[in-house]
Design a protein around this motif. Structure first.
Motif, PDB file in Angstrom:
ATOM      1  N   ARG A  81    -134.828  69.990  18.490  1.00  0.00           N
ATOM      2  CA  ARG A  81    -133.494  69.554  18.879  1.00  0.00           C
ATOM      3  C   ARG A  81    -133.525  69.245  20.367  1.00  0.00           C
ATOM      4  O   ARG A  81    -133.980  70.075  21.161  1.00  0.00           O
ATOM      5  CB  ARG A  81    -132.483  70.654  18.588  1.00  0.00           C
ATOM      6  N   ASN A  82    -133.050  68.059  20.766  1.00  0.00           N
ATOM      7  CA  ASN A  82    -133.085  67.633  22.160  1.00  0.00           C
ATOM      8  C   ASN A  82    -131.713  67.759  22.807  1.00  0.00           C
ATOM      9  O   ASN A  82    -130.698  67.345  22.243  1.00  0.00           O
ATOM     10  CB  ASN A  82    -133.547  66.177  22.252  1.00  0.00           C
ATOM     11  N   TYR A  83    -131.698  68.326  24.011  1.00  0.00           N
ATOM     12  CA  TYR A  83    -130.450  68.480  24.757  1.00  0.00           C
ATOM     13  C   TYR A  83    -130.311  67.437  25.871  1.00  0.00           C
ATOM     14  O   TYR A  83    -129.227  67.236  26.397  1.00  0.00           O
ATOM     15  CB  TYR A  83    -130.355  69.896  25.335  1.00  0.00           C
ATOM     16  N   TYR A  84    -131.396  66.800  26.240  1.00  0.00           N
ATOM     17  CA  TYR A  84    -131.414  65.668  27.170  1.00  0.00           C
ATOM     18  C   TYR A  84    -130.903  65.995  28.577  1.00  0.00           C
ATOM     19  O   TYR A  84    -131.638  65.862  29.554  1.00  0.00           O
ATOM     20  CB  TYR A  84    -130.617  64.483  26.599  1.00  0.00           C
ATOM     21  N   ILE A  85    -129.642  66.406  28.700  1.00  0.00           N
ATOM     22  CA  ILE A  85    -129.055  66.550  30.045  1.00  0.00           C
ATOM     23  C   ILE A  85    -129.117  67.980  30.574  1.00  0.00           C
ATOM     24  O   ILE A  85    -128.641  68.232  31.677  1.00  0.00           O
ATOM     25  CB  ILE A  85    -127.599  66.055  30.074  1.00  0.00           C
ATOM     26  N   GLU A  86    -129.659  68.909  29.808  1.00  0.00           N
ATOM     27  CA  GLU A  86    -129.799  70.258  30.331  1.00  0.00           C
ATOM     28  C   GLU A  86    -130.962  70.979  29.663  1.00  0.00           C
ATOM     29  O   GLU A  86    -131.452  70.573  28.613  1.00  0.00           O
ATOM     30  CB  GLU A  86    -128.503  71.061  30.169  1.00  0.00           C
ATOM     31  N   SER A  87    -131.410  72.040  30.300  1.00  0.00           N
ATOM     32  CA  SER A  87    -132.541  72.811  29.801  1.00  0.00           C
ATOM     33  C   SER A  87    -132.099  73.800  28.726  1.00  0.00           C
ATOM     34  O   SER A  87    -130.908  74.051  28.543  1.00  0.00           O
ATOM     35  CB  SER A  87    -133.192  73.580  30.957  1.00  0.00           C
ATOM     36  N   ASN A  88    -133.067  74.374  28.040  1.00  0.00           N
ATOM     37  CA  ASN A  88    -132.744  75.405  27.060  1.00  0.00           C
ATOM     38  C   ASN A  88    -132.011  76.574  27.720  1.00  0.00           C
ATOM     39  O   ASN A  88    -131.081  77.138  27.143  1.00  0.00           O
ATOM     40  CB  ASN A  88    -134.027  75.923  26.397  1.00  0.00           C
ATOM     41  N   TYR A  89    -132.443  76.917  28.938  1.00  0.00           N
ATOM     42  CA  TYR A  89    -131.809  78.019  29.643  1.00  0.00           C
ATOM     43  C   TYR A  89    -130.351  77.705  29.974  1.00  0.00           C
ATOM     44  O   TYR A  89    -129.446  78.503  29.692  1.00  0.00           O
ATOM     45  CB  TYR A  89    -132.570  78.347  30.934  1.00  0.00           C
ATOM     46  N   SER A  90    -130.106  76.535  30.574  1.00  0.00           N
ATOM     47  CA  SER A  90    -128.732  76.203  30.960  1.00  0.00           C
ATOM     48  C   SER A  90    -127.849  76.013  29.727  1.00  0.00           C
ATOM     49  O   SER A  90    -126.674  76.379  29.730  1.00  0.00           O
ATOM     50  CB  SER A  90    -128.698  74.953  31.841  1.00  0.00           C
ATOM     51  N   HIS A  91    -128.424  75.456  28.656  1.00  0.00           N
ATOM     52  CA  HIS A  91    -127.652  75.304  27.425  1.00  0.00           C
ATOM     53  C   HIS A  91    -127.244  76.676  26.886  1.00  0.00           C
ATOM     54  O   HIS A  91    -126.107  76.876  26.452  1.00  0.00           O
ATOM     55  CB  HIS A  91    -128.466  74.552  26.374  1.00  0.00           C
ATOM     56  N   TYR A  92    -128.161  77.630  26.927  1.00  0.00           N
ATOM     57  CA  TYR A  92    -127.869  78.961  26.406  1.00  0.00           C
ATOM     58  C   TYR A  92    -126.762  79.630  27.219  1.00  0.00           C
ATOM     59  O   TYR A  92    -125.801  80.155  26.652  1.00  0.00           O
ATOM     60  CB  TYR A  92    -129.123  79.835  26.411  1.00  0.00           C
ATOM     61  N   ILE A  93    -126.895  79.630  28.537  1.00  0.00           N
ATOM     62  CA  ILE A  93    -125.919  80.369  29.342  1.00  0.00           C
ATOM     63  C   ILE A  93    -124.559  79.669  29.407  1.00  0.00           C
ATOM     64  O   ILE A  93    -123.562  80.289  29.770  1.00  0.00           O
ATOM     65  CB  ILE A  93    -126.441  80.659  30.770  1.00  0.00           C
ATOM     66  N   HIS A  94    -124.522  78.358  29.072  1.00  0.00           N
ATOM     67  CA  HIS A  94    -123.230  77.690  28.966  1.00  0.00           C
ATOM     68  C   HIS A  94    -122.551  78.002  27.636  1.00  0.00           C
ATOM     69  O   HIS A  94    -121.329  77.860  27.508  1.00  0.00           O
ATOM     70  CB  HIS A  94    -123.390  76.172  29.100  1.00  0.00           C
TER      71      HIS A  94
END
Length: 251
Positions: free
Chosen positions: A115-128
């Motif tokens: 799964r690609n998030y493109y505009i953010e990292s796995n870390y930033s996606h998680y904490i958001h």
């Protein structure tokens, strides 16, 4: 090859007819009365009572402790690994016993496409999307108990894509190694993390963490792996999902 692919569910639902698939009712120790007759995750050694915090991992734990087969996998009642070259749609495209055998003759692990998030990292996606503390605590435990995984952990956290949903099929030797490592880390997080003030969604924290741990383990152990498409069996409202994603990112 004796392969079992668990289909995690918490309600009655249409299931594949292929004998490789094993529908498993997660959290059976909590909601036995709702089980329409599927295998429960509370037979033998199990953590079924922790389903509200571990999600589908209670099915993975049950398989780890109770199944003696050549390969073990997990999909979801509404989400499957598929072969899109097959005619038709829906259940007619899901991987069959022969598909699994053919792939496992050449690979050790079968995964859904990332799964690609493109505009953010796995870390930033998680904490958001979730509380930050559990992920930070996971890193602390890796540094202390599994330092050889730290570089891989940092790489996965900085990546903009990941294998999500806890979906995979693994040869048993790799499944056992992965399960022992993952549940040891999650157990240590659980010992130190206070989730008493988490809402029902955030209380599923150990399932959320594990989705990122899979790629960390793969990065270090380097089994032969192949990615295949996955498919939702119900319509997805991508407009709503996209809006929620942007809301978390911006606010």
């Amino acid at each position: 090859m004796n392969i079992k692919v668990l289909v995690a569910t918490h309600k009655d639902y249409k299931m594949p007819e292929d004998e490789t698939y094993l529908p498993i009712f997660v959290g059976n120790a909590i909601h036995t009365e709702n089980n329409p007759g599927f295998q429960g995750d509370d037979d033998g050694e199990n953590i079924s009572l922790k389903n509200k915090n571990y999600n589908e991992l209670t099915a993975i734990y049950w398989a780890w402790k109770n199944l003696d087969v050549d390969a073990i996998g997990l999909v979801h009642y509404r989400r499957y690994l598929v072969n899109k070259t097959k005619n038709g749609n829906g259940f007619s495209q899901i991987l069959s016993t022969s598909d699994f055998e053919s792939l496992l003759n050449n690979y050790d692990v079968i995964l859904p496409k990332k799964r690609n998030y493109y505009i953010e990292s796995n870390y930033s996606h998680y904490i958001h999307a979730h509380h930050k503390e559990p992920l930070e605590l996971t890193k602390t435990i890796i540094v202390r108990d599994y330092p050889e995984y730290l570089e891989a952990y940092e790489k996965v956290m900085g990546s903009t894509s990941a294998h999500m949903f806890n979906m995979f099929v693994m040869k048993k030797i790799y499944f056992d190694q992965y399960s022992e490592w993952m549940f040891d880390i999650l157990g240590k997080v659980e010992e130190r993390l206070d989730i008493s003030k988490y809402d029902t969604y955030e209380a599923r924290v150990y399932g959320f963490i594990s989705e990122l741990l899979l790629d960390v383990w793969l990065e270090v152990n380097q089994p032969r792996l192949i990615e295949v498409p996955f498919k939702f069996m119900e319509k997805q409202n991508w407009l709503v999902k996209g809006g929620s994603f942007l809301k978390r990112k911006l606010f």
